[in-house]
Design an enzyme around this catalytic site. Structure first.
Site, PDB file in Angstrom:
ATOM      1  CE  LYS A 130      -4.246  -1.152  -0.491  1.00  0.00           C
ATOM      2  NZ  LYS A 130      -4.783  -2.037   0.749  1.00  0.00           N
ATOM      3  CE  LYS A 153     -14.438   1.001  -6.217  1.00  0.00           C
ATOM      4  NZ  LYS A 153     -14.246   2.082  -5.681  1.00  0.00           N
ATOM      5  CE  LYS A 194      -6.066  -9.157  -3.295  1.00  0.00           C
ATOM      6  NZ  LYS A 194      -6.018  -8.203  -2.034  1.00  0.00           N
TER       7      LYS A 194
END
Ligand code: TRP
Length: 329
Positions: A111, A197, A194
């Site tokens: 992230k 969204k 992966k």
């Protein structure tokens, strides 16, 4: 009876990755266990959703949960932020969570790389919030996808640490659990690892058959193998991974054989894949449409779920406060 708990971050509608990585397992566990399934809206705050989409996203996930087959008569279904005890436990656990271990978390590093301008403390302490979710109901089993294994590992560590510190066996160490199958990671159709969204490569449970066909058609392929029995590149392996979860074994075998003999026709494979995905999603989509118009029902489910979840969570927090030494005058 085991206590089962899991949640999905509410960043939008649920996609096939959520379904095969988690939701399908939730549904199968409802009969044999005491289940808590929640919508992780607090976790979604790490990416600063605007106030309007925050609620929309929670609502979409609740609808998808119910449409896919989570049953509020069997399981406790709730919205994470309705259970304030989670936030309190999160604070306590953070006092015993260390910089080094949090910084090492794979999901955090990923992230931080993806959103370098927003490496906030909530992102950093994502694993402690997740541990609070799980420990607040003293869960035994947590059905999650492969990407969450490390978080579970940390939850066990936090539980152990708490027990050792206060010299008692209070928290159980929860295990990652998948109903009858290996933990799977559902790939995206763009060749990436992966489905997600934010990766922009997701097929949603509520997508129309047309949308699904279009997305599958666009999946990355090439001109095909030139040597018998060659290894598949990642983007092709991804198509096969999806095929393995939605299609019959004979179908998978057929395309494996075609691949091995350099006879593969991606057009056929994609047509079959889209068809089999639609078979899984169509009944869910129909219920999504039905539920979307039924606000009173959604409100009732959320309210009753919150009440039941708070009852269990409040009991844990009363114990935890006492163990830690809080006393009221
Ligand atoms: N981190 C999970 C995800 O991204 C969501 C989640 C939050 C969760 N808290 C949890 C999953 C507790 C299992 C248990 O999908």
């Amino acid at each position: 009876m085991d206590i089962v708990l899991s949640g999905i971050r509410s960043t939008g509608k649920l996609h096939l990755g959520n379904y095969f990585g988690a939701l399908r397992n939730f549904i199968r566990m409802q009969d044999e266990n005491r289940c808590y399934f929640f919508i992780a809206d607090l976790h979604s705050l790490t990416t600063h959703p605007d106030p309007k989409s925050l609620h929309e996203n929670v609502k979409n996930v609740l609808i998808d949960y119910l449409a896919a087959g989570l049953d509020p008569e069997k399981s406790v279904i709730y919205v994470q932020s309705d259970v304030k005890e989670v936030i309190e436990l999160y604070l306590y656990l953070n006092m015993h969570a260390y910089l080094g271990e949090l910084a090492k978390t794979v999901s955090f590093k990923e992230k931080a790389r993806k959103q370098p301008k927003n490496v906030n403390a909530g992102l950093f302490t994502y694993p402690t919030l997740m541990a609070a979710d799980i420990l607040v109901h003293r869960a035994d089993k947590v059905p999650v996808g492969k990407d969450q294994e490390q978080h579970l590992e940390m939850t066990r560590r936090f539980a152990r640490r708490f027990n050792n510190l206060y010299g008692l066996e209070y928290f159980k160490e929860p295990v990652a659990y998948n109903f009858g199958e290996e933990l799977v990671k559902i790939p995206g159709l763009d060749g990436s690892g992966k489905m997600g969204k934010s990766e922009g490569n997701a097929i949603y449970l509520s997508d129309t058959p047309k949308e699904i066909e279009k997305k599958v058609k666009r999946a990355l392929t090439d001109s095909g193998p030139t040597e018998f029995n060659s290894e598949k590149p990642d983007y092709i392996e991804n198509l096969f991974t999806l095929l393995r979860v939605v299609s019959a074994p004979e179908v998978v075998e057929h395309y494996e054989n075609q691949w091995n003999r350099c006879e593969i026709r991606y057009g056929d494979l994609k047509k079959q894949l889209a068809e089999d995905i639609i078979k899984v999603t169509s009944p869910i989509r129909e219920r999504v449409i039905e539920l979307s118009g039924n606000e009173p029902y959604l409100r009732k489910v959320a309210k009753e779920g919150a009440e039941k979840a708070r009852e269990s969570a409040a009991a844990t927090l009363a114990d935890v406060r006492e163990i830690m030494g809080f006393k009221s005058f």
